[in-house]
Design a protein around this motif. Sequence first.
Motif: not given
Lengths: 347, 280, 268
Positions: B209-218
């Motif tokens: 979940a954290g990784a996906i959220f970071t993906f969206v940010l990037a």
Amino acid sequence: MTLELDEVRKVYGPVEVLPAVSLEIANGEFLTLLGPSGSGKTTVLKLIGGFAAADGGRILFEGQDITRLPANRRPFNTVFQDYALFPHMTVAQNAGYGPLVQRRDPARSRKLVDETLEIVGLSALRDRYPAQLSGGQRQRVALARAIVCEPKVILLDEPLAALDASLRRQMQLFLKHIQRQIRTTFVFVTHDQDEAITMSDRIVVMNQGRIEQLGTPKELYFRPRTRFVAGFFGDNNLIAGRLNGSTVETSVGALPFGFAEPGLAAGRDVLLSIRPEMLSLSPRGIACVVEEVVFEGAATRLLLQALDAPAVKLDLQLKADAATTVPAAGDRVTVGYDPANAVVVPA
Amino acid sequence: MTSLGQRWLIFAAVLALPVLVIVVPIGAFLVLSFARTENHQIVYDWNLANYAGFFGNWVYLGTFLGTLWLCFEVVVASLLVGYPLAWFIWRQRGARRYLLLQMAALPLFMSYIVKLYTLRAMLGLNGIVNQILVGIGILAAPSQVFLYNQRAVLITMVVIYLPYVVLPIFLTLERIPRSLLQASVDLGAGGWDTFRRVILPLSLPGTIAGAIFTFVLALGDFITPQMVGGTTGFTIGRVIWSQFGLAFNWPFGAAMAVVLMLVALLLIVAAGYAASRRRV
Amino acid sequence: MLKSRAERVVETAAFVLAAAIFVVLYAPVVVSAVFSVFETRAGRILWDTFTVRYYGTLWSNESVIDALSNTAVVALCAVLLAAVLAVGLALYAQWPGAVGRAPLTLIIYMPFLLPPIVTGLSLLVGSANAGLERGLLTVIVGHTIFVLAVAYRLVLTRLQALPPSMIEASFDCGASRWATLRYVLLPHLASAIATGALLALTLSFDETLISSFVAGDRMTLPLRLWAMMRVGFTPEINALVTLVLLVSIALALVAARLLKPAGEHEED
């Protein structure tokens, strides 16, 4: 096999939780560590299990010093208070975890898991997840998981604390039964004295980091050796006085006794301990007035106050049926006892 | 008790302002994506030309896919570095743990532009990376390979987005009850087994979940590629940005941004699903 | 717990990794500080030029001060608006009779969860359509909706922790709705509002992406810095940047203290 604690010491920060505990646990026995919270009983369990490191003393198992041995290499297994079941594994997987990580023979382990689940009565639930189980069922999974590892000692950390009263009683008998069946040493921690008396072969009563007394339930109940133990089990009558030969000089007269903690010097301040059920209404004895009568179903309790010394209160348990006349509040009675049932402990 | 009708009225009143400033603009820009430009004017003509122009043109579609791949690389690299860091912080006890956690979270509050600037300086010809590598002898002379390319964008983004990955992993690790770890050890598992069979499976949903959220940010970051990407470090963010700048093709830019938004929404939903699968 | 040798090795390796990461993460602070007190030539630091005068002269740099004051104004307005909205929306969400909680939550979290480029663009288009000129006002709107989610979440969580019996007790004692709000709810929420405001402040101070779309001609500090990035930072700018970094860190530490849960006694 013997498990021995030799002058074991444990500190947490500035607090010396266990000054020096020495204990010998015999093979195949059901030993309970009993005491109020803060008495150090859980700490002793943790030290045995290897989840806390001793700051002094030694822990010996079958003659070997295991004080510095990590927990995963000790031949003991623990049933945790919150069961600690792996939520992402089924009952069978939980039970089979030990043999899996210890690289035991898979075929044999499978058989062992099946047998153990059978013993604890969970075979039908083997593919369920912990979230789908009731409290009692989870308890049994935790136990099965420990048994499958074929440990020399099973450590149980207040495992029944989270269960309601009737389930608790069931599980107490269940645990006792299982222990007899598999003949593994159980070291059981609880603060509930009734539980301890029901289940144990021997009980270690602990208080503030020290062992008050170690003995069978009967010994602790009928022959307490310290003030703490005398007052710990159920309600007990404790009359203060001074030791004088075969009697105790109290404010209600010289009272005889049948057993004393060895090594008590004459003239010492002591307590005379007599169980409520050992007192009886008799023609001669201590003169009292009845303060209150409490009907408790199986027995009736009389709360008495000594006439000569109003500070002395006595608790008498009367076995009475519907036809017996029971004294009423305000009545004068005399209370006697068989000296053999009175025990003297240091004050 | 208020009637159902009254409740809906209150709801409408409460929602009025948020809807006005949040939903209406998004609606406007959705609508814009279906328009076109003609002589520097925007004509609301309801056509799919912008979308066709995007999906049909490899220059744009390729950049978009390339951006997705880049962000994927950033997230994977961040996980490889961030998971051990989160694990390390989690293994500490008491005040040390709290201190390390704060230290890992503080960079989130540092100015983004300053981080970019510093990293650009560090990766440059005179920067500290080159100085160290030449000093130890790995490089004969300072190299330009660390800056103004896709690699530079990757490295810079990993450094900037690392805290966003570390914190959720830590929180998820923290939720694992200590007794589970003690039980694993009690049953004879060594450190590796406990990690592999207990810690990793239980921390995976939260980590994802954290990784996906970071993906969206990037995904939405267009300043980093602009500053350190040079001519080869192009992301879809930069393309969209230019449509609203020099290229002055707002509808086209809006259409690409809509595609970006839909992908982001999809991922956010996926992250939510991953988070709900956690068992601790 | 007693650890095996292998475990110690792994932990040491992790420690080294952690140290390296922290060095990189905190490099900006160190680098900015160093370059604010030393002069450079062609990338080399001139170690004998130590001076703190730039921390003084930066206050007379007009473009910087203009950007800084814009940022401050925007941040304060956005935080204030977001706080008021967050409290209002949270109170609504907790109200037993509320309908449409799901759409409400979605709308509130959207600007924060979506890539800022989308939020910025939507406001750009929206303001253009509404005939609104881009400037500080649009930036304030942009920042408000961006930080709203953070403030809302903190306030809502705190509100949910309030036992309903407290509100009932307040009514039972004869308090009106307003009095209950003022004397029971708001004090309870005060710490969450303060923490939310602090976090929102730091977020707003640093917000670059959304601002770049809706600021028009005006400059916020991040936008000014971005523009300066092309030419390079002077020691004066480095001084400013170091100050901003230190203030952000200080605010974050204060917020962390407010958020910190009660300490637990940890054995072993």
